[in-house]
Scaffold this active site. Structure first.
Site, PDB file in Angstrom:
ATOM      1  N   ARG A  26       0.814  -1.220   0.000  1.00 33.56           N
ATOM      2  CA  ARG A  26       0.000   0.000   0.000  1.00 33.56           C
ATOM      3  C   ARG A  26       0.852   1.276   0.000  1.00 33.56           C
ATOM      4  O   ARG A  26       0.456   2.295   0.558  1.00 33.56           O
ATOM      5  CB  ARG A  26      -0.967   0.033   1.186  1.00 33.56           C
ATOM      6  CG  ARG A  26      -1.958  -1.122   1.189  1.00 33.56           C
ATOM      7  CD  ARG A  26      -2.978  -0.902   0.092  1.00 33.56           C
ATOM      8  NE  ARG A  26      -3.992  -1.951   0.082  1.00 33.56           N
ATOM      9  CZ  ARG A  26      -5.142  -1.876   0.756  1.00 33.56           C
ATOM     10  NH1 ARG A  26      -5.414  -0.836   1.479  1.00 33.56           N
ATOM     11  NH2 ARG A  26      -6.001  -2.852   0.679  1.00 33.56           N
ATOM     12  N   ARG A  30      -3.495   6.019   0.133  1.00 32.18           N
ATOM     13  CA  ARG A  30      -4.097   7.096   0.909  1.00 32.18           C
ATOM     14  C   ARG A  30      -3.169   7.871   1.818  1.00 32.18           C
ATOM     15  O   ARG A  30      -3.538   8.926   2.302  1.00 32.18           O
ATOM     16  CB  ARG A  30      -5.266   6.539   1.732  1.00 32.18           C
ATOM     17  CG  ARG A  30      -6.413   6.061   0.878  1.00 32.18           C
ATOM     18  CD  ARG A  30      -7.318   5.147   1.664  1.00 32.18           C
ATOM     19  NE  ARG A  30      -6.566   3.993   2.113  1.00 32.18           N
ATOM     20  CZ  ARG A  30      -7.017   3.092   2.958  1.00 32.18           C
ATOM     21  NH1 ARG A  30      -8.221   3.216   3.471  1.00 32.18           N
ATOM     22  NH2 ARG A  30      -6.270   2.062   3.305  1.00 32.18           N
ATOM     23  N   ARG A  39      -6.739  11.449  -7.076  1.00 33.67           N
ATOM     24  CA  ARG A  39      -7.942  10.628  -6.906  1.00 33.67           C
ATOM     25  C   ARG A  39      -9.196  11.456  -6.628  1.00 33.67           C
ATOM     26  O   ARG A  39     -10.303  10.915  -6.574  1.00 33.67           O
ATOM     27  CB  ARG A  39      -7.731   9.630  -5.760  1.00 33.67           C
ATOM     28  CG  ARG A  39      -7.002   8.356  -6.133  1.00 33.67           C
ATOM     29  CD  ARG A  39      -7.868   7.425  -6.995  1.00 33.67           C
ATOM     30  NE  ARG A  39      -9.243   7.343  -6.504  1.00 33.67           N
ATOM     31  CZ  ARG A  39      -9.645   6.637  -5.462  1.00 33.67           C
ATOM     32  NH1 ARG A  39      -8.784   5.889  -4.824  1.00 33.67           N
ATOM     33  NH2 ARG A  39     -10.907   6.644  -5.067  1.00 33.67           N
ATOM     34  N   ASP A  75      -6.556  -3.276  -7.604  1.00 39.69           N
ATOM     35  CA  ASP A  75      -7.128  -3.879  -6.402  1.00 39.69           C
ATOM     36  C   ASP A  75      -7.402  -5.347  -6.680  1.00 39.69           C
ATOM     37  O   ASP A  75      -7.567  -5.757  -7.828  1.00 39.69           O
ATOM     38  CB  ASP A  75      -8.421  -3.172  -5.977  1.00 39.69           C
ATOM     39  CG  ASP A  75      -8.805  -3.562  -4.551  1.00 39.69           C
ATOM     40  OD1 ASP A  75      -8.280  -2.957  -3.604  1.00 39.69           O
ATOM     41  OD2 ASP A  75      -9.604  -4.511  -4.395  1.00 39.69           O
ATOM     42  N   TYR A 150     -14.692 -12.272   0.432  1.00 37.79           N
ATOM     43  CA  TYR A 150     -15.494 -11.112  -0.019  1.00 37.79           C
ATOM     44  C   TYR A 150     -16.728 -11.572  -0.794  1.00 37.79           C
ATOM     45  O   TYR A 150     -17.825 -11.024  -0.636  1.00 37.79           O
ATOM     46  CB  TYR A 150     -14.654 -10.165  -0.883  1.00 37.79           C
ATOM     47  CG  TYR A 150     -13.699  -9.321  -0.068  1.00 37.79           C
ATOM     48  CD1 TYR A 150     -14.170  -8.336   0.788  1.00 37.79           C
ATOM     49  CD2 TYR A 150     -12.325  -9.515  -0.144  1.00 37.79           C
ATOM     50  CE1 TYR A 150     -13.300  -7.568   1.553  1.00 37.79           C
ATOM     51  CE2 TYR A 150     -11.445  -8.764   0.612  1.00 37.79           C
ATOM     52  CZ  TYR A 150     -11.936  -7.788   1.466  1.00 37.79           C
ATOM     53  OH  TYR A 150     -11.074  -7.039   2.223  1.00 37.79           O
TER      54      TYR A 150
HETATM   55  O1  CP3 Z   1       0.331   0.240  -2.980  1.00 33.57           O
HETATM   56  C1  CP3 Z   1      -0.298  -0.837  -3.188  1.00 33.57           C
HETATM   57  O2  CP3 Z   1      -0.183  -1.801  -2.402  1.00 33.57           O
HETATM   58  C2  CP3 Z   1      -1.038  -1.010  -4.486  1.00 33.57           C
HETATM   59  C3  CP3 Z   1      -2.401  -1.104  -4.543  1.00 33.57           C
HETATM   60  C4  CP3 Z   1      -3.338  -2.027  -3.786  1.00 33.57           C
HETATM   61  C5  CP3 Z   1      -4.635  -1.602  -3.424  1.00 33.57           C
HETATM   62  N1  CP3 Z   1      -5.302  -2.669  -2.926  1.00 33.57           N
HETATM   63  C6  CP3 Z   1      -5.145  -0.254  -3.614  1.00 33.57           C
HETATM   64  C7  CP3 Z   1      -6.290   0.195  -2.827  1.00 33.57           C
HETATM   65  C8  CP3 Z   1      -3.220  -3.369  -3.432  1.00 33.57           C
HETATM   66  C9  CP3 Z   1      -2.029  -4.289  -3.563  1.00 33.57           C
HETATM   67  C10 CP3 Z   1      -4.487  -3.765  -2.891  1.00 33.57           C
HETATM   68  C11 CP3 Z   1      -4.788  -5.132  -2.454  1.00 33.57           C
HETATM   69  C12 CP3 Z   1      -5.959  -5.377  -1.608  1.00 33.57           C
HETATM   70  N2  CP3 Z   1      -7.222  -4.873  -1.729  1.00 33.57           N
HETATM   71  C13 CP3 Z   1      -5.970  -6.305  -0.545  1.00 33.57           C
HETATM   72  C14 CP3 Z   1      -4.786  -7.124  -0.119  1.00 33.57           C
HETATM   73  C15 CP3 Z   1      -3.824  -6.290   0.631  1.00 33.57           C
HETATM   74  C16 CP3 Z   1      -4.170  -6.006   2.059  1.00 33.57           C
HETATM   75  O3  CP3 Z   1      -4.172  -4.838   2.433  1.00 33.57           O
HETATM   76  O4  CP3 Z   1      -4.400  -6.975   2.788  1.00 33.57           O
HETATM   77  C17 CP3 Z   1      -7.257  -6.305  -0.003  1.00 33.57           C
HETATM   78  C18 CP3 Z   1      -7.730  -7.137   1.171  1.00 33.57           C
HETATM   79  C19 CP3 Z   1      -8.051  -5.410  -0.770  1.00 33.57           C
HETATM   80  C20 CP3 Z   1      -9.489  -5.082  -0.600  1.00 33.57           C
HETATM   81  C21 CP3 Z   1      -9.627  -3.638  -0.305  1.00 33.57           C
HETATM   82  N3  CP3 Z   1      -9.629  -2.644  -1.267  1.00 33.57           N
HETATM   83  C22 CP3 Z   1      -9.713  -2.995   0.961  1.00 33.57           C
HETATM   84  C23 CP3 Z   1      -9.762  -3.705   2.295  1.00 33.57           C
HETATM   85  C24 CP3 Z   1      -9.743  -1.604   0.726  1.00 33.57           C
HETATM   86  C25 CP3 Z   1      -9.729  -0.475   1.747  1.00 33.57           C
HETATM   87  C26 CP3 Z   1     -11.020   0.204   1.936  1.00 33.57           C
HETATM   88  C27 CP3 Z   1     -10.826   1.524   2.690  1.00 33.57           C
HETATM   89  O5  CP3 Z   1     -11.015   2.555   2.062  1.00 33.57           O
HETATM   90  O6  CP3 Z   1     -10.470   1.467   3.866  1.00 33.57           O
HETATM   91  C28 CP3 Z   1      -9.691  -1.417  -0.665  1.00 33.57           C
HETATM   92  C29 CP3 Z   1      -9.640  -0.140  -1.388  1.00 33.57           C
HETATM   93  C30 CP3 Z   1      -8.286   0.286  -1.819  1.00 33.57           C
HETATM   94  N4  CP3 Z   1      -7.436  -0.506  -2.532  1.00 33.57           N
HETATM   95  C31 CP3 Z   1      -7.686   1.550  -1.641  1.00 33.57           C
HETATM   96  C32 CP3 Z   1      -6.445   1.504  -2.286  1.00 33.57           C
HETATM   97  C33 CP3 Z   1      -5.440   2.619  -2.427  1.00 33.57           C
HETATM   98  C34 CP3 Z   1      -8.317   2.730  -0.933  1.00 33.57           C
HETATM   99  C35 CP3 Z   1      -9.364   3.308  -1.777  1.00 33.57           C
HETATM  100  C36 CP3 Z   1      -9.229   4.779  -2.014  1.00 33.57           C
HETATM  101  O7  CP3 Z   1      -8.118   5.336  -1.986  1.00 33.57           O
HETATM  102  O8  CP3 Z   1     -10.281   5.382  -2.279  1.00 33.57           O
END
Ligand code: CP3
Length: 342
Positions: A26, A30, A39, A75, A150
């Site tokens: 990540r 954010r 974004r 994602d 999910y």
């Molecule tokens: O920098 C990175 O790692 C690259 C991008 C990345 C994202 N999601 C971007 C993202 C990666 C590798 C993921 C994987 C992902 N997504 C996982 C496995 C990694 C982990 O953290 O365990 C999981 C479980 C998800 C599912 C998911 N998508 C979640 C739990 C969330 C967070 C929701 C929140 O807002 O709290 C997302 C959304 C997400 N994926 C964001 C990002 C940058 C945030 C959304 C935003 O910025 O609006």
């Protein structure tokens, strides 16, 4: 520099390194003001389907921190969306699925992923490979258990109740679902490798909910098929959270690198995973919210304990928390480069 000589790929292959490589799960997201800016007003899944935005966001942490690898901005649910699953990513919540999959008929929603289903992924990776030069790009996918959770629960879940109910109570349906997801995950990873990703990470973030015997019976055959299906010259990283008791069986699943969260020190993790593997980790992401001196002390300890592993890729034990000060990550990156191996 030649990609194959990069510290990151060398550490994954357990070869000597010029310095301990570091990147952050990540890292693109954010916690970065420049990310929040691009974004603004763009829904997450729209961003994930827009090559210019993918390239820009993937590059942001590489420019700012000088990390040793980029992680593709996307994602884990993107391939599910691409095959027509009705889902969205809700800010502050995570993926939400309109029609959860709970019976055999529900499996019909999971058609195979075709190479042409993710044109924006292919386009963005091809552009990134040019822009990144000697910095490797990590492609990724969610693992079948985490994606399955999910899909079955319909959204994020604390205890994965319905997921485990299916696993224990309807093993045939469970294996059919895991089998379909395995096909999708493999296709998703192969699309990224074909476009130019130099390593892949399988995120099984929620698999720590399962005990080793159940991992072996219900999950391991599928994970094995994924790692066996990736060409052997592309390093494979296997990551999960709360996997202390699973490290031994994760070591059997076929990855080159096993991710470790902050609950098990790396020297002990190396013992549990067994020989022939590199380790990735394992600073608690929450430590970055403490003063720098606290971060420094712990990071140096992790570097020291990481010497027990045959290869060490420094990382956090899970993703960067949104409230993290980017300056802490910059200092940490420099510290790892200065005080690690090499
Ligand atoms: O920098 C990175 O790692 C690259 C991008 C990345 C994202 N999601 C971007 C993202 C990666 C590798 C993921 C994987 C992902 N997504 C996982 C496995 C990694 C982990 O953290 O365990 C999981 C479980 C998800 C599912 C998911 N998508 C979640 C739990 C969330 C967070 C929701 C929140 O807002 O709290 C997302 C959304 C997400 N994926 C964001 C990002 C940058 C945030 C959304 C935003 O910025 O609006």
């Amino acid at each position: 520099m030649n990609l194959a000589d990069s510290a990151f790929l060398r550490a994954c292959r357990r070869q000597p390194v010029p310095h301990t490589p570091v990147w952050y799960m990540r890292q693109a997201g954010r916690s970065l003001p420049e990310y929040l800016k691009v974004r603004e007003g763009v829904p997450m899944l729209t961003a994930c389907a827009t090559p210019e935005l993918i390239v820009e966001i993937t590059m942001q942490p590489v420019r700012r921190y000088g990390v040793d690898a980029a992680i593709f901005f996307s994602d884990i649910v993107v391939p599910l969306k691409a095959i027509g699953v009705d889902l969205d990513i809700k800010p502050g919540v995570g993926p939400v699925v309109a029609q959860p999959i709970r019976d055999a008929a529900g499996l019909d929603a999971l058609r195979p992923l075709e190479p042409g289903d993710l044109p924006y992924v292919t386009e963005a990776i091809q552009a990134l490979v040019g822009e990144l030069g000697g910095t490797p790009l990590i492609g990724f996918a969610g693992a079948p258990f985490t994606l399955g959770s999910y899909l079955i629960e319909g959204g994020p879940s604390k205890n994965h109740d319905r997921t485990k109910a299916m696993m224990y109570g309807e093993p045939e349906l469970w294996h059919a679902l895991m089998g379909r997801l395995t096909d999708i995950v493999l296709a998703h990873l192969r699309i990224q490798v074909a476009a130019g990703a130099s390593a892949i990470q399988l995120f099984d973030s929620w698999v720590g909910a399962v005990a080793p015997a159940e991992y072996r019976e219900f999950i391991l055959p599928h994970t094995r098929r994924i790692f066996e299906g990736i060409q052997p010259d592309v390093p494979r990283i296997h990551f999960g959270v709360g996997t202390g008791e699973l490290l031994g069986v994760l070591g059997e699943a076929g990855a080159d690198v096993v991710g470790v969260d902050w609950r098990v020190p790396l020297d002990e993790a190396a013992r549990r995973v067994g020989p022939g593997k590199a380790l990735q980790g394992n600073l608690d992401p929450a430590i970055l919210l403490a003063p720098w001196e606290v971060v420094e002390r712990k990071a140096l300890e992790i570097l020291r304990r990481g010497e027990s592993a045959e290869g060490h890729v420094f990382n956090l034990g899970h993703g960067v928390l949104p409230s993290t000060d980017p300056d802490q990550l910059k200092r940490l990156t420099d510290l790892v480069h200065e005080h690690g191996r090499g």
